[in-house]
Design a protein around this motif. Structure first.
Motif, PDB file in Angstrom:
ATOM      1  N   ILE A 304       0.849  -1.189   0.000  1.00 25.20           N
ATOM      2  CA  ILE A 304       0.000   0.000   0.000  1.00 25.20           C
ATOM      3  C   ILE A 304       0.887   1.242   0.000  1.00 25.20           C
ATOM      4  N   ARG A 305       0.583   2.179  -0.875  1.00 24.00           N
ATOM      5  CA  ARG A 305       1.350   3.424  -0.936  1.00 24.00           C
ATOM      6  C   ARG A 305       0.491   4.664  -0.686  1.00 24.00           C
ATOM      7  N   ILE A 306      -0.843   4.525  -0.875  1.00 21.13           N
ATOM      8  CA  ILE A 306      -1.740   5.658  -0.648  1.00 21.13           C
ATOM      9  C   ILE A 306      -2.873   5.218   0.272  1.00 21.13           C
ATOM     10  N   LEU A 307      -3.050   5.966   1.346  1.00 16.74           N
ATOM     11  CA  LEU A 307      -4.072   5.688   2.351  1.00 16.74           C
ATOM     12  C   LEU A 307      -5.049   6.860   2.367  1.00 16.74           C
ATOM     13  N   ALA A 308      -6.336   6.566   2.352  1.00 18.24           N
ATOM     14  CA  ALA A 308      -7.341   7.634   2.286  1.00 18.24           C
ATOM     15  C   ALA A 308      -8.382   7.454   3.390  1.00 18.24           C
ATOM     16  N   PRO A 309      -8.226   8.163   4.504  1.00 18.68           N
ATOM     17  CA  PRO A 309      -9.203   8.129   5.589  1.00 18.68           C
ATOM     18  C   PRO A 309     -10.137   9.337   5.529  1.00 18.68           C
ATOM     19  N   PRO A 310     -11.214   9.328   6.325  1.00 16.11           N
ATOM     20  CA  PRO A 310     -12.046  10.529   6.446  1.00 16.11           C
ATOM     21  C   PRO A 310     -11.255  11.648   7.114  1.00 16.11           C
ATOM     22  N   ILE A 311     -11.644  12.886   6.852  1.00 19.04           N
ATOM     23  CA  ILE A 311     -10.933  14.061   7.351  1.00 19.04           C
ATOM     24  C   ILE A 311     -10.664  13.979   8.847  1.00 19.04           C
ATOM     25  N   TRP A 312     -11.664  13.574   9.622  1.00 19.66           N
ATOM     26  CA  TRP A 312     -11.544  13.648  11.082  1.00 19.66           C
ATOM     27  C   TRP A 312     -10.416  12.785  11.629  1.00 19.66           C
ATOM     28  N   MET A 313     -10.098  11.673  10.930  1.00 19.49           N
ATOM     29  CA  MET A 313      -9.047  10.784  11.410  1.00 19.49           C
ATOM     30  C   MET A 313      -7.655  11.393  11.268  1.00 19.49           C
ATOM     31  N   LEU A 314      -7.537  12.413  10.439  1.00 20.20           N
ATOM     32  CA  LEU A 314      -6.238  13.043  10.204  1.00 20.20           C
ATOM     33  C   LEU A 314      -5.979  14.227  11.127  1.00 20.20           C
ATOM     34  N   LEU A 315      -7.002  14.641  11.897  1.00 25.37           N
ATOM     35  CA  LEU A 315      -6.894  15.878  12.657  1.00 25.37           C
ATOM     36  C   LEU A 315      -7.173  15.667  14.145  1.00 25.37           C
ATOM     37  N   ALA A 316      -6.564  16.532  14.947  1.00 26.70           N
ATOM     38  CA  ALA A 316      -6.778  16.529  16.395  1.00 26.70           C
ATOM     39  C   ALA A 316      -6.681  17.966  16.883  1.00 26.70           C
ATOM     40  N   LEU A 317      -6.938  18.177  18.176  1.00 30.24           N
ATOM     41  CA  LEU A 317      -6.798  19.492  18.786  1.00 30.24           C
ATOM     42  C   LEU A 317      -5.678  19.467  19.817  1.00 30.24           C
ATOM     43  N   ASP A 318      -4.855  20.523  19.824  1.00 25.01           N
ATOM     44  CA  ASP A 318      -3.821  20.613  20.852  1.00 25.01           C
ATOM     45  C   ASP A 318      -4.414  21.225  22.117  1.00 25.01           C
ATOM     46  N   ASP A 319      -3.568  21.495  23.104  1.00 20.59           N
ATOM     47  CA  ASP A 319      -4.042  22.012  24.393  1.00 20.59           C
ATOM     48  C   ASP A 319      -4.695  23.381  24.276  1.00 20.59           C
ATOM     49  N   ASN A 320      -4.389  24.091  23.184  1.00 17.57           N
ATOM     50  CA  ASN A 320      -4.975  25.417  22.967  1.00 17.57           C
ATOM     51  C   ASN A 320      -6.159  25.381  22.013  1.00 17.57           C
ATOM     52  N   LYS A 321      -6.669  24.167  21.773  1.00 18.52           N
ATOM     53  CA  LYS A 321      -7.808  23.954  20.868  1.00 18.52           C
ATOM     54  C   LYS A 321      -7.505  24.389  19.433  1.00 18.52           C
ATOM     55  N   GLN A 322      -6.231  24.283  19.052  1.00 21.51           N
ATOM     56  CA  GLN A 322      -5.829  24.545  17.680  1.00 21.51           C
ATOM     57  C   GLN A 322      -5.784  23.222  16.909  1.00 21.51           C
ATOM     58  N   ILE A 323      -6.159  23.266  15.629  1.00 21.94           N
ATOM     59  CA  ILE A 323      -6.211  22.045  14.816  1.00 21.94           C
ATOM     60  C   ILE A 323      -4.790  21.637  14.420  1.00 21.94           C
ATOM     61  N   VAL A 324      -4.453  20.377  14.687  1.00 25.89           N
ATOM     62  CA  VAL A 324      -3.120  19.838  14.395  1.00 25.89           C
ATOM     63  C   VAL A 324      -3.270  18.438  13.807  1.00 25.89           C
ATOM     64  N   PRO A 325      -2.202  17.883  13.210  1.00 24.95           N
ATOM     65  CA  PRO A 325      -2.256  16.504  12.711  1.00 24.95           C
ATOM     66  C   PRO A 325      -2.479  15.509  13.846  1.00 24.95           C
ATOM     67  N   SER A 326      -3.251  14.477  13.583  1.00 30.01           N
ATOM     68  CA  SER A 326      -3.475  13.415  14.561  1.00 30.01           C
ATOM     69  C   SER A 326      -2.278  12.467  14.593  1.00 30.01           C
ATOM     70  N   SER A 327      -2.244  11.627  15.604  1.00 27.57           N
ATOM     71  CA  SER A 327      -1.211  10.588  15.665  1.00 27.57           C
ATOM     72  C   SER A 327      -1.319   9.665  14.461  1.00 27.57           C
ATOM     73  N   TYR A 328      -2.542   9.389  14.050  1.00 33.79           N
ATOM     74  CA  TYR A 328      -2.778   8.565  12.859  1.00 33.79           C
ATOM     75  C   TYR A 328      -2.054   9.164  11.658  1.00 33.79           C
ATOM     76  N   ALA A 329      -2.227  10.481  11.457  1.00 33.58           N
ATOM     77  CA  ALA A 329      -1.632  11.148  10.302  1.00 33.58           C
ATOM     78  C   ALA A 329      -0.112  11.108  10.359  1.00 33.58           C
ATOM     79  N   THR A 330       0.457  11.442  11.503  1.00 30.86           N
ATOM     80  CA  THR A 330       1.920  11.488  11.609  1.00 30.86           C
ATOM     81  C   THR A 330       2.510  10.084  11.475  1.00 30.86           C
ATOM     82  N   SER A 331       1.815   9.077  11.992  1.00 33.15           N
ATOM     83  CA  SER A 331       2.312   7.702  11.888  1.00 33.15           C
ATOM     84  C   SER A 331       2.253   7.205  10.444  1.00 33.15           C
ATOM     85  N   ALA A 332       1.192   7.552   9.739  1.00 35.56           N
ATOM     86  CA  ALA A 332       1.078   7.145   8.338  1.00 35.56           C
ATOM     87  C   ALA A 332       2.204   7.749   7.507  1.00 35.56           C
ATOM     88  N   LYS A 333       2.462   9.021   7.699  1.00 31.41           N
ATOM     89  CA  LYS A 333       3.538   9.685   6.961  1.00 31.41           C
ATOM     90  C   LYS A 333       4.895   9.074   7.313  1.00 31.41           C
TER      91      LYS A 333
END
Length: 408
Positions: A304-333
């Motif tokens: 597998i070389r290309i993975l396509a999840p729904p938007i929400w799985m790629l995003l998370a919120l940091d302690d300041n409620k700012q949108i950041v990459p999720s662990s899923y996203a960083t691990s996939a990359k």
């Protein structure tokens, strides 16, 4: 005067053709509405500075079923609209008919909500579940599948906006179920397409192609038609029309389909896309690698070389409620996987958390303009290669503004 000039040049330049030209991309008013709705920020200033374009076709923008926010999905009209908005890649979801021909439908059994089949008595009678009116507290029912009818019969239908009225007591009431935030203005005569016809159109539109093999809703083999036959037939139809394999991104939620393409069609291997629907499994958590089965490394090792999840799985919120990459996203990359996100512009107004596609960041979503913040994080911080959108102009505007690679 401009109309006269355009008319006089139509034969020489095709400038007024129904088929959009890649040099004449039009994003319309919606991106401006979204940008205007952003709070004052560096991103807003940057996007406003691009208001006069130029806008161009880009592979970063994928027309999800065409442009189904306002056009009936998987119709010729929807596809042409998406290409005009700069989508460099268009999607045909692939199902099969009773005579085992391939057609563009999001689901094998959605004809009762996406077409006029129930209003055509001779075809409505062939539906797996004919129309049943709402009564005694039970909602109206119907189930009409591509496998109920032949290709010739399928092509006589007209596409409509996806939706149904569960309280309906008549077919006309049932078909009148378009969500309030969409429109029926352009839905009176949607032209359905076979998979082969979509390929021909996409070649004319000069776009790349991403077919999705839909899960059969009938027992396989279907009259001798196996899952492998189905997966192979889809790719064969591109080869038959001499489409370069690097212009095709075959997709499936079924990992075995993707492995089949990788192992049996090596020319398509690097572009084969695993659509990740594992969030529907119990205990899945995009921030807990122990719940990802198989792991990112195992997916890569399987080819597998290309993975396509729904938007929400790629995003998370940091302690300041700012949108950041999720662990899923960083691990996939980190595992070497490229990412495609789905699906922007599919949730309606975002003033109450955005629904399914934004569930991991709902505390940061309270206005439509937040959609541009999501696109920016996906592009700049997650580093996705493309975004599926029901209204590709939004993504095309952003990609053009940020000087992202176009598809020329």
């Amino acid at each position: 005067m401009k109309l006269l000039i355009c008319t006089s040049l139509i034969i020489l330049l095709s400038a007024c053709s129904q088929t959009p030209q890649s040099k004449n991309i039009q994003v319309g008013s919606r991106p401006y509405y979204l940008i205007n709705d952003l709070p004052a920020s560096e991103l807003k200033t940057q996007l406003q500075a691009c208001s006069e374009g130029p806008f161009y076709k880009t592979d970063f923008s994928i027309g999800h079923r065409g442009a189904p926010m306002q056009y009936p999905e998987h119709t010729k009209e929807s596809y042409i609209a998406a290409a005009r908005m700069g989508a460099g890649v268009l999607e045909c979801d692939v199902a099969f008919t009773k005579d085992k021909e391939l057609v563009c439908r999001h689901s094998q059994c959605d004809l009762h909500t996406t077409t006029n089949i129930l209003a055509v008595p001779e075809l409505a009678a062939k539906c797996t579940v004919p129309f049943k009116p709402a009564q005694n507290g039970q909602p109206a029912q119907a189930k009409c599948c591509t496998s109920d009818i032949t290709l010739a019969e399928f092509l006589t239908l007209k596409g409509k906006m996806d939706g149904a009225n569960p309280k309906a007591t008549t077919v006309a009431e049932y078909l009148n179920g378009t969500p309030s935030w969409r429109t029926d203005l352009y839905a009176s005569n949607g032209t359905l397409m076979s998979h082969k016809q979509s390929i021909t159109l996409f070649k004319q539109l000069d776009v790349k192609m991403t077919p999705e093999l839909k899960s059969p809703q009938v027992t396989m083999p279907f009259n001798g038609f196996t899952r492998a036959h189905y997966a192979q037939k889809m790719l064969n139809e591109y080869s038959a029309q001499n489409v370069p394999s690097d212009h095709v991104f075959p997709q499936s939620f079924n990992l075995d389909d993707v492995k089949y393409w990788i192992n049996n069609n090596p020319e398509f291997a690097n572009n084969s896309v695993y659509l990740d629907g594992r969030d529907e499994t119990a205990n899945f958590n995009p921030n807990n690698p122990a719940t990802w089965q198989p792991s990112m490394a195992e997916l890569y090792d399987d080819g597998i070389r290309i993975l396509a999840p729904p938007i929400w799985m790629l995003l998370a919120l940091d302690d300041n409620k700012q949108i950041v990459p999720s662990s899923y996203a960083t691990s996939a990359k980190a595992a070497g996987l490229k990412l495609i996100a789905w699906s922007l512009e599919r949730s309606g107004p975002l003033n109450s958390g955005g629904g399914y596609y934004y569930q991991s960041i709902k505390q940061a979503i309270d206005r439509d303009g937040d959609m541009m913040k999501v696109v920016d994080v996906l592009a700049q911080k997650v580093g996705v290669m493309a975004i599926f959108s029901d209204w590709p102009a939004t993504v095309s505007y952003y990609a053009s503004c940020m000087n992202m690679a176009n598809s020329e």
